[in-house]
Design a protein around this motif. Structure first.
Motif, PDB file in Angstrom:
ATOM      1  N   GLY A   1      -0.186   1.540   7.492  1.00  6.49           N
ATOM      2  CA  GLY A   1      -1.409   2.710   6.846  1.00  6.49           C
ATOM      3  C   GLY A   1      -1.056   4.049   8.363  1.00  6.49           C
ATOM      4  O   GLY A   1      -1.453   4.669   7.606  1.00  6.49           O
TER       5      GLY A   1
ATOM      6  N   CYS B   1       0.957  -1.031   0.194  1.00 15.49           N
ATOM      7  CA  CYS B   1       0.625   0.145   0.093  1.00 15.49           C
ATOM      8  C   CYS B   1       0.853   0.922  -0.087  1.00 15.49           C
ATOM      9  O   CYS B   1       0.461   1.939   1.237  1.00 15.49           O
TER      10      CYS B   1
ATOM     11  N   MET C   1       2.627  -2.657  14.684  1.00 13.73           N
ATOM     12  CA  MET C   1       3.327  -3.722  13.300  1.00 13.73           C
ATOM     13  C   MET C   1       4.414  -2.956  13.097  1.00 13.73           C
ATOM     14  O   MET C   1       4.971  -1.718  13.335  1.00 13.73           O
TER      15      MET C   1
ATOM     16  N   GLU D   1     -11.105  -5.028   2.452  1.00  9.79           N
ATOM     17  CA  GLU D   1     -10.527  -5.828   3.458  1.00  9.79           C
ATOM     18  C   GLU D   1     -10.944  -5.485   4.912  1.00  9.79           C
ATOM     19  O   GLU D   1     -10.882  -6.852   5.526  1.00  9.79           O
TER      20      GLU D   1
ATOM     21  N   ALA E   1      -3.839  -1.814  10.276  1.00  9.20           N
ATOM     22  CA  ALA E   1      -2.783  -3.315   9.742  1.00  9.20           C
ATOM     23  C   ALA E   1      -4.122  -4.343   9.574  1.00  9.20           C
ATOM     24  O   ALA E   1      -5.018  -3.728   9.926  1.00  9.20           O
TER      25      ALA E   1
ATOM     26  N   TYR F   1       1.247   5.378   7.762  1.00 10.76           N
ATOM     27  CA  TYR F   1       1.293   6.335   6.234  1.00 10.76           C
ATOM     28  C   TYR F   1       0.298   8.215   6.056  1.00 10.76           C
ATOM     29  O   TYR F   1       0.501   8.954   5.825  1.00 10.76           O
TER      30      TYR F   1
ATOM     31  N   LEU G   1      -7.736   7.287   7.605  1.00  6.39           N
ATOM     32  CA  LEU G   1      -8.042   7.157   8.786  1.00  6.39           C
ATOM     33  C   LEU G   1      -8.396   8.420  10.043  1.00  6.39           C
ATOM     34  O   LEU G   1      -8.817   8.494  10.973  1.00  6.39           O
TER      35      LEU G   1
ATOM     36  N   THR H   1       5.137  -6.292   4.567  1.00  7.44           N
ATOM     37  CA  THR H   1       3.803  -7.620   4.336  1.00  7.44           C
ATOM     38  C   THR H   1       4.861  -8.870   3.177  1.00  7.44           C
ATOM     39  O   THR H   1       4.482  -9.937   3.679  1.00  7.44           O
TER      40      THR H   1
HETATM   41  P1  ADP Z   1       0.695  -3.603   8.508  1.00  7.13           P
HETATM   42  O1  ADP Z   1       0.959  -4.308   8.072  1.00  7.13           O
HETATM   43  O2  ADP Z   1       1.498  -2.510   9.414  1.00  7.13           O
HETATM   44  O3  ADP Z   1      -0.669  -4.050   9.532  1.00  7.13           O
HETATM   45  P2  ADP Z   1      -0.937  -3.623   6.694  1.00  7.13           P
HETATM   46  O4  ADP Z   1      -0.304  -2.959   5.161  1.00  7.13           O
HETATM   47  O5  ADP Z   1      -1.149  -4.875   6.767  1.00  7.13           O
HETATM   48  O6  ADP Z   1      -0.046  -2.978   7.947  1.00  7.13           O
HETATM   49  O7  ADP Z   1      -1.912  -2.785   6.480  1.00  7.13           O
HETATM   50  C1  ADP Z   1      -2.361  -1.260   6.357  1.00  7.13           C
HETATM   51  C2  ADP Z   1      -4.149  -1.725   6.012  1.00  7.13           C
HETATM   52  O8  ADP Z   1      -4.003   0.554   6.445  1.00  7.13           O
HETATM   53  C3  ADP Z   1      -4.455  -1.283   4.780  1.00  7.13           C
HETATM   54  O9  ADP Z   1      -4.860  -2.313   4.433  1.00  7.13           O
HETATM   55  C4  ADP Z   1      -4.400  -0.408   3.922  1.00  7.13           C
HETATM   56  O10 ADP Z   1      -5.827  -0.406   2.729  1.00  7.13           O
HETATM   57  C5  ADP Z   1      -4.636   1.036   5.387  1.00  7.13           C
HETATM   58  N1  ADP Z   1      -4.733   1.812   4.872  1.00  7.13           N
HETATM   59  C6  ADP Z   1      -3.342   2.559   3.974  1.00  7.13           C
HETATM   60  N2  ADP Z   1      -3.949   3.942   3.793  1.00  7.13           N
HETATM   61  C7  ADP Z   1      -4.738   4.417   5.035  1.00  7.13           C
HETATM   62  C8  ADP Z   1      -5.461   5.707   5.591  1.00  7.13           C
HETATM   63  N3  ADP Z   1      -4.727   6.360   4.726  1.00  7.13           N
HETATM   64  N4  ADP Z   1      -6.743   5.224   6.129  1.00  7.13           N
HETATM   65  C9  ADP Z   1      -7.272   4.403   6.208  1.00  7.13           C
HETATM   66  N5  ADP Z   1      -6.116   3.352   6.185  1.00  7.13           N
HETATM   67  C10 ADP Z   1      -5.495   3.345   5.316  1.00  7.13           C
END
Ligand code: ADP
Ligand code: MG
Length: 577
Positions: free
Chosen positions: A230, A105, A254, A316, A288, A233, A331, A430
């Protein structure tokens, strides 16, 4: 008689521009200021033009690393990183990174030159011919081809929006050679440009969903929150701080969520993963995913745990476990609405929950410190000896971005080094891939202007090592620390055939990686003791120069697959000759 030769007036042609001019201007129109890549036919002039017009061009030795840099740039800036590749192999090398960005992502756009269409479509064979668009399609978030210069600005805006909107990801933009070279009148080209409105719109959640989630948290006896990349970010550290502190919610980060809230803060439950998974009654997922990293060898959830999931991607929700309270939205909007809703409710948390986790944290952390201390004298050094030497230096430099890959080097570093600031840890993420190191480190340094330390296993470094020279050419404040135990996992693998070849996992424990650094003018160190390592790293970070530290470990330090040995189909000991 003499005649005066008056020169006839020069014919006046309208000013002209090429597809490349239009592409560079379109990238600037959406705010792109940096491009990572590796040039050759048909994109060399494009890179020169970009550089001349004020887009920084960071040229790499391998496209995959340029792509890792673009992806990291995207993660750290919340705008798409841009990768430029040549056709066929360059495109495919870069595509690995664009695909990895999609899985993680991260927003990025891979722009690749491609051949003329006709011989590709008739399968006649041509220079670097490949149907790149169709190769890319199944592996990226979106893929477009632009055939006409008139379409370039639209294509760039579409690629930008696709990379950044909803769940961010990798986008492929195919630009054919004729399109790059096509000529247009400048005045006509001018009319193609416009100011795109709201390139990354907020996506607020539905009020009912927020209400449902708030009611669930308010009724929780043992709440907890999992912070993923996420959330890093989305830059919601302020809102998360308010949430955990107001409602006394312990947090578990995480890997790349580390530092969103400080790893060693009073509500950090970093050392209590199993307790949270087994005992928490309501768990908030903030950016996450409930994927493999939150199951199997990484713990088992109690069947009674109820989840509140904050995610931007509705698909998701429920993908691995039923989610009691999904909140679909970005978020920032979601947490803002959630906090407003929470402020209307009474909470019911068990007053013993947080003190219990704090006591567990204290015991576990003391045990961990004791292990580091006990290993301080091990010679040759093992992973823990080296990390014990690094820990105080990184703690004294919290604003240094940490890049980390390897097997044991990844797992043990993650466990040892606390992060204090958000978006300061970038790792295999991931997919748990190897070969993101130099690219990510360079992308992090370029995107932020901050100092970077990359802690690399010797095997991991091998995938991207040549691009250490890129960091040197660009004078980046990057220190690469190589844990050399002479192998994939370790350097003591045995070739059971006895034919004298190295075992499949064996590399070279005597290799002097510091001499590789010397070849490119880096400041280098070769260290064999923890004292030397502490001093070298302190000096290297303070110098703000490009440095490489070869850390000599024992070949027997490290176990197969680090923490994830359970994923192997069989144990090495079961192999029979
Ligand atoms: P980690 O490996 O740290 O657990 P992941 O990559 O598995 O994180 O999960 C990140 C999640 O965050 C994804 O499901 C993605 O859709 C979500 N995400 C990314 N940007 C945003 C945002 N701006 N607002 C909400 N969710 C987000
Ligand atoms: Mg190794």
């Amino acid at each position: 008689m003499s005649t005066t030769n008056t020169p006839s007036p020069a014919p006046s042609y309208p000013a002209q521009v090429t597809g490349m001019d239009i592409l560079v201007r379109a990238l600037k129109m959406v705010g792109i200021d940096t491009m990572y890549g590796l040039v050759g036919i048909p994109v060399t002039e494009l890179a020169y033009l970009a550089q001349a017009r004020g887009i920084r061009f960071v040229g790499f030795r391998h496209e995959q690393q340029a792509g890792m840099a673009a992806a990291t740039h995207g993660f750290l800036t919340k705008t798409p990183g841009v990768l430029l590749t040549v056709s066929s192999l360059g495109f495919m090398n870069g595509l690995t990174a664009t695909t990895n960005a999609t899985v993680n992502c991260y927003p990025m756009i891979q722009i690749s030159g491609s051949s003329v269409r006709e011989p590709i479509d008739l399968d006649q064979g041509t220079y670097e011919g490949l149907d790149q668009l169709n190769v890319a399609k199944p592996l990226v978030k979106a893929a477009y081809r632009v055939n006409k210069p008139e379409d370039i600005p639209t294509a760039v805006v579409r690629a930008y929006r696709a990379a950044i909107s909803g769940r961010p990801g990798g986008v492929y933009l195919d630009v054919t050679t004729p399109c790059l070279g096509a000529i247009m009148n400048a005045a006509d080209a001018d009319k193609l440009f416009y100011e795109p409105v709201d390139l990354c719109p907020a996506m607020p959640p539905a009020p009912d969903a927020v209400k449902r989630a708030a009611q669930l948290l308010a009724g929780a006896k043992k709440p907890a929150i999992i912070i993923g990349k996420g959330a890093a970010y989305a830059r919601v550290e302020g809102l998360l701080k308010q949430l955990v502190e107001t409602y006394n919610v312990p947090y578990f980060p995480m890997s790349m969520g580390k530092g969103v809230l400080p790893d060693n803060g009073p509500l950090s439950a970093l050392s209590c993963r199993s307790t949270i998974m087994e005992e928490a009654d309501v768990v908030i997922l903030a950016g996450a995913r409930l994927n493999w990293l939150l199951s199997r060898g990484h713990g088992k959830w109690s069947p009674d745990t109820k989840f509140i999931q904050f995610d931007i991607d509705a698909e998701e929700i429920d993908c691995n476990r039923p989610i009691a309270a999904p909140v679909v939205g970005d978020l920032e909007s979601s947490l803002t609405a959630f906090l407003a809703e929470m402020s209307k409710l009474k909470t019911a948390a068990d007053p013993a929950w947080v003190p219990g986790l704090q006591a567990e944290t204290k015991t576990k952390n003391a045990k961990f410190e004791a292990r580091l201390t006990a290993n301080a004298a091990v010679q040759p050094m093992d992973h823990w000896t080296a990390l014990g030497a690094i820990k105080p230096v990184m703690a004294a430099n919290p604003d240094v971005i940490l890049v980390n890959e390897g097997a044991n080097t990844l797992d043990d570093t993650r466990d040892t080094l606390d992060m204090a600031l958000p978006r300061h840890r970038i790792d295999c993420a991931t997919w748990a891939i190897m070969g993101m190191g130099m690219g990510s480190a360079i992308g992090a340094a370029v995107a932020t202007g901050k100092s970077v330390v990359a802690i690399e296993g010797d095997s991991a470094f091998g995938f991207s090592g040549m691009d250490f020279s890129t960091a040197c050419r660009f004078n980046l404040p990057l220190t690469v620390v190589i844990f050399n135990n002479g192998g994939i996992y370790n350097g003591v693998g045995v070739n059971m055939s006895g034919d004298g070849d190295p075992a499949p996992t064996t590399l070279d424990v005597r290799a002097r990686y510091d001499k590789m650094g010397d070849a490119f003018g880096a400041t280098t160190y070769y260290v064999t003791t923890p004292q030397e390592l502490t001093q070298a790293l302190t000096e290297a970070i303070a110098s703000k120069k490009t440095c490489l530290i070869d850390v000599q470990l024992g070949a027997d330090s490290g176990k197969e697959s680090g923490h994830i040995g359970y994923l192997n189909p069989a144990a090495l000991e079961t192999i029979k000759v």
